[in-house]
Enzyme design. Structure first.
Site, PDB file in Angstrom:
ATOM      1  N   PRO A   1      19.302  83.297 -18.771  1.00 14.13           N
ATOM      2  CA  PRO A   1      20.548  83.277 -17.998  1.00 14.13           C
ATOM      3  C   PRO A   1      20.573  84.109 -16.716  1.00 14.13           C
ATOM      4  CG  PRO A   1      20.807  84.712 -19.868  1.00 14.13           C
ATOM      5  CD  PRO A   1      19.431  84.103 -19.981  1.00 14.13           C
ATOM      6  N   CYS A   2      19.812  83.683 -15.724  1.00 14.33           N
ATOM      7  CA  CYS A   2      19.827  84.391 -14.442  1.00 14.33           C
ATOM      8  C   CYS A   2      21.187  84.255 -13.755  1.00 14.33           C
ATOM      9  CB  CYS A   2      18.699  83.912 -13.539  1.00 14.33           C
ATOM     10  SG  CYS A   2      18.690  82.151 -13.211  1.00 14.33           S
TER      11      CYS A   2
END
Length: 153
Positions: A121-122
């Site tokens: 989850p950047c």
């Protein structure tokens, strides 16, 4: 052998790529590669979990992952998977968690090269001032994902 398949999602078209053992790439655009266009059981499972995420029925993913990158990038991507659902961290927080508090820019570059969007989850990484900055799928997609996670089940 590498395989890929493309799906429509609320944030646009996603291409999921996997080998026989792990998901290797999830991206918003097609990627020139030597992979075969085929929906394998692992790719189908990855998309099912992404659909559950969009339906707010999943807050964590259970998939084998094998992103390609440098040791530092892989360390950053591992840290990203520890950011809790619905929370955001600054680049500095990620750098500190990766063991190099002065590596904020390097963390930004690792985020930019993250090959497994959403699952790694950047999108949960924001600027120190709280502003949304950079995202491979575009800032509207990042905003959508963050809002989705804020509206918990």
């Amino acid at each position: 052998m590498n395989y890929y398949y493309s799906y429509s999602t609320p944030v646009g078209q996603l291409e999921i790529q996997a080998d026989e053992n792990a998901v290797t790439r999830i991206a918003y655009s097609s990627y020139p590669n030597q992979a075969i266009y085929k929906e394998t059981p692992l790719i189908k499972k990855a998309f099912q979990q992404i659909e559950e995420y969009f339906a707010r029925k999943r807050t964590a993913f259970d998939l084998p992952l094998n992103p390609k990158g440098t040791p530092f990038q892989k360390k950053v991507w591992t840290v990203l998977t520890t950011i809790p659902y619905g929370e955001t961290w600054s680049y500095k927080q990620v750098a500190e968690a990766a063991g190099n508090p002065k590596a904020c820019r390097a963390v930004g570059m690792a985020n930019n090269r993250n090959p497994i969007s959403i699952i790694v989850p950047c999108h949960r990484v924001i600027g120190a001032n709280g502003k949304l900055v950079g995202y491979g799928g575009g800032l509207p997609a990042k905003e959508y994902l963050l809002n989705l996670e804020k509206e918990k089940k």
